[in-house]
Design a protein around this motif. Structure first.
Motif, mmCIF file in Angstrom:
data_model
loop_
_atom_site.group_PDB
_atom_site.id
_atom_site.type_symbol
_atom_site.label_atom_id
_atom_site.label_comp_id
_atom_site.label_asym_id
_atom_site.label_seq_id
_atom_site.Cartn_x
_atom_site.Cartn_y
_atom_site.Cartn_z
ATOM 1 N N GLN A 34 1.243 -7.981 0.961
ATOM 2 C CA GLN A 34 2.230 -8.338 0.692
ATOM 3 C C GLN A 34 3.248 -8.975 1.630
ATOM 4 O O GLN A 34 4.019 -9.952 1.384
ATOM 5 N N ALA A 35 3.628 -8.151 2.482
ATOM 6 C CA ALA A 35 4.484 -8.498 3.551
ATOM 7 C C ALA A 35 3.913 -9.630 4.552
ATOM 8 O O ALA A 35 4.869 -10.578 4.863
ATOM 9 N N GLN A 36 2.573 -9.681 4.762
ATOM 10 C CA GLN A 36 1.909 -10.582 5.419
ATOM 11 C C GLN A 36 2.262 -12.064 5.030
ATOM 12 O O GLN A 36 2.327 -12.973 5.659
ATOM 13 N N ARG A 37 2.087 -12.075 3.669
ATOM 14 C CA ARG A 37 1.991 -13.443 2.970
ATOM 15 C C ARG A 37 3.443 -13.849 3.197
ATOM 16 O O ARG A 37 3.519 -15.135 3.172
ATOM 17 N N LEU A 38 4.365 -13.217 3.250
ATOM 18 C CA LEU A 38 5.717 -13.704 3.334
ATOM 19 C C LEU A 38 6.347 -14.048 4.783
ATOM 20 O O LEU A 38 7.212 -14.603 5.211
ATOM 21 N N VAL A 39 5.266 -13.970 5.862
ATOM 22 C CA VAL A 39 5.373 -14.561 6.993
ATOM 23 C C VAL A 39 5.498 -15.986 7.035
ATOM 24 O O VAL A 39 6.159 -16.786 7.617
ATOM 25 N N TYR A 40 4.404 -16.477 6.117
ATOM 26 C CA TYR A 40 4.286 -17.858 6.012
ATOM 27 C C TYR A 40 4.934 -18.541 5.055
ATOM 28 O O TYR A 40 5.248 -19.648 4.865
ATOM 29 N N GLY A 41 5.023 -17.839 3.733
ATOM 30 C CA GLY A 41 5.529 -18.410 2.403
ATOM 31 C C GLY A 41 4.404 -19.437 2.092
ATOM 32 O O GLY A 41 3.213 -19.173 2.259
ATOM 33 N N GLU A 97 13.753 1.707 -1.287
ATOM 34 C CA GLU A 97 12.899 2.423 -0.199
ATOM 35 C C GLU A 97 13.322 4.037 -0.845
ATOM 36 O O GLU A 97 12.496 4.694 -0.847
ATOM 37 N N SER A 98 14.598 4.135 -0.782
ATOM 38 C CA SER A 98 15.093 5.521 -0.963
ATOM 39 C C SER A 98 14.652 6.192 -2.402
ATOM 40 O O SER A 98 14.518 7.219 -2.576
ATOM 41 N N THR A 99 14.792 5.262 -3.295
ATOM 42 C CA THR A 99 14.305 5.667 -4.716
ATOM 43 C C THR A 99 12.810 6.014 -4.877
ATOM 44 O O THR A 99 12.383 6.872 -5.215
ATOM 45 N N VAL A 100 12.018 5.375 -3.824
ATOM 46 C CA VAL A 100 10.632 5.507 -3.776
ATOM 47 C C VAL A 100 10.217 6.917 -3.061
ATOM 48 O O VAL A 100 9.633 7.926 -3.436
ATOM 49 N N GLU A 101 11.364 7.134 -2.186
ATOM 50 C CA GLU A 101 11.117 8.405 -1.278
ATOM 51 C C GLU A 101 11.640 9.729 -2.155
ATOM 52 O O GLU A 101 11.021 10.800 -2.213
ATOM 53 N N GLN A 102 12.191 9.488 -3.170
ATOM 54 C CA GLN A 102 12.568 10.505 -4.285
ATOM 55 C C GLN A 102 11.488 10.734 -5.271
ATOM 56 O O GLN A 102 11.001 11.901 -5.388
ATOM 57 N N HIS A 103 10.689 9.773 -5.377
ATOM 58 C CA HIS A 103 9.317 10.139 -6.123
ATOM 59 C C HIS A 103 8.422 10.972 -5.137
ATOM 60 O O HIS A 103 7.822 11.713 -5.568
ATOM 61 N N LEU A 104 8.484 10.426 -4.008
ATOM 62 C CA LEU A 104 7.326 11.145 -2.965
ATOM 63 C C LEU A 104 7.658 12.524 -2.742
ATOM 64 O O LEU A 104 6.764 13.321 -2.531
ATOM 65 N N THR A 105 9.027 12.875 -2.829
ATOM 66 C CA THR A 105 9.275 14.221 -2.694
ATOM 67 C C THR A 105 9.432 15.073 -3.686
ATOM 68 O O THR A 105 9.965 16.098 -4.017
ATOM 69 N N GLY A 106 8.874 14.425 -4.908
ATOM 70 C CA GLY A 106 9.161 15.044 -6.562
ATOM 71 C C GLY A 106 7.765 15.993 -6.522
ATOM 72 O O GLY A 106 7.971 16.821 -7.503
ATOM 73 N N ALA A 107 6.975 16.205 -5.820
ATOM 74 C CA ALA A 107 5.950 17.162 -6.129
ATOM 75 C C ALA A 107 5.937 18.378 -5.242
ATOM 76 O O ALA A 107 5.950 18.231 -4.108
ATOM 77 N N ALA A 144 7.791 -1.632 4.574
ATOM 78 C CA ALA A 144 8.039 -0.407 4.199
ATOM 79 C C ALA A 144 8.088 0.007 3.009
ATOM 80 O O ALA A 144 7.538 1.105 2.504
ATOM 81 N N LEU A 145 8.747 -0.752 2.188
ATOM 82 C CA LEU A 145 8.864 -0.475 0.684
ATOM 83 C C LEU A 145 7.486 -0.509 0.110
ATOM 84 O O LEU A 145 7.318 0.218 -0.793
ATOM 85 N N VAL A 146 6.642 -1.446 0.484
ATOM 86 C CA VAL A 146 5.356 -1.889 -0.061
ATOM 87 C C VAL A 146 4.560 -0.445 0.085
ATOM 88 O O VAL A 146 3.846 0.144 -0.740
ATOM 89 N N LEU A 167 7.993 -3.948 -6.302
ATOM 90 C CA LEU A 167 7.734 -4.680 -5.378
ATOM 91 C C LEU A 167 8.256 -6.301 -5.635
ATOM 92 O O LEU A 167 8.435 -7.114 -4.943
ATOM 93 N N ALA A 168 8.395 -6.633 -6.997
ATOM 94 C CA ALA A 168 8.509 -7.730 -7.421
ATOM 95 C C ALA A 168 9.791 -8.242 -7.162
ATOM 96 O O ALA A 168 10.451 -9.051 -6.631
#
Length: 256
Positions: A34-41, A97-107, A144-146, A167-168
């Motif tokens: 996803q990030a690599q595609r946005l190098v070129y657009g 990214e902080s929102t996702v990290e909250q999910h990752l520490t939820g287990a 990092a978000l992806v 991601l969108a």
């Protein structure tokens, strides 16, 4: 005691021993497609709108940077807008990214390590100004978000729909920041032209609109704006960097 002046031979030797110009090197690792595609657009094509990628953003910055060197107030205004948008976008991506990290520490009792690519892509960052590098930092934040979002989905801590929406949204934030560089036209205008109301100033006003008074007065400039050195040096800097920030984007590199 009388000290004799240095001889011409000594003076020439000193010049020969002087250090040359400084050159730096920077490389970026990209771990997601996803990030690599946005190098070129993506370039505009039938039925598909343009997507500004990192390299296109860097290329659009070249004349803006040169204009700022030449005391073009419009270039200064564009750098201010670009800087503000890059900062806003980085804050938004960090919040996501902080929102996702909250999910990752939820287990409970489970330590989830964010996935990493076994063979990340490497990109040489041969950019000619600081804001192109800041564009790369923004892309790294999106990368990092992806990674975090896909990891949370893989281990069942975030559902697919939430992950895709996140991601969108992150992609839109990134592309919006890059698109801020659009609209500038290098017209050889300076603050003197603006004060005198020359023909160039009138054309610039028609093409790019009004400017805030602090920008016209030189009181508002971007934090990393270059030192004003005049049109000749600005042209030399632009020519020297023509082999940088190259854009050879495949037309279908990024999905709509």
């Amino acid at each position: 005691m009388t000290t004799s002046a240095p001889s011409a031979q000594q003076d020439n030797r000193s010049r020969a021993d002087a250090p040359g110009a400084l050159r730096s090197q920077a490389t970026m690792e990209i771990q997601t497609r996803q990030a690599q595609r946005l190098v070129y657009g993506r370039m505009t094509s039938e039925g598909k709108h343009e997507i500004v990628g990192l390299l296109r953003f860097a290329a659009m910055l070249r004349p803006i940077w040169g204009g700022s060197i030449a005391d073009d107030p419009y270039a200064d205004w564009w750098l201010v807008k670009i800087e503000r948008e890059l900062m806003r976008a980085r804050d938004q991506l960090k919040e996501m990214e902080s929102t996702v990290e909250q999910h990752l520490t939820g287990a409970p009792a489970v330590n989830v390590v964010v996935a990493q690519s076994l063979s990340p892509a490497r990109l040489e960052l041969n950019f000619s100004n600081p804001y192109a590098f800041h564009g790369a930092y923004l892309l790294a934040d999106y990368d990092a978000l992806v990674r975090a979002s896909l990891t949370a989905r893989h281990v069942g801590l975030m559902d697919s729909q939430t992950s895709e929406k996140l991601l969108a949204l992150g992609g839109r934030v990134l592309r919006s920041a890059y698109e801020t560089a659009k609209g500038y036209r290098y017209m050889g205008i300076t603050r003197v032209d603006l004060a005198q109301g020359t023909a160039k100033a009138r054309k610039a006003l028609e093409a790019m609109g009004d400017l805030p008074q602090p920008v016209i007065a030189g009181e508002l400039r971007a934090a990393y704006a270059p030192r004003v050195r005049g049109a000749d040096e600005a042209a030399a800097d632009t020519e020297e960097s023509e082999d940088k920030d190259e854009v050879d984007a495949p037309a279908d590199e990024v999905d709509a």
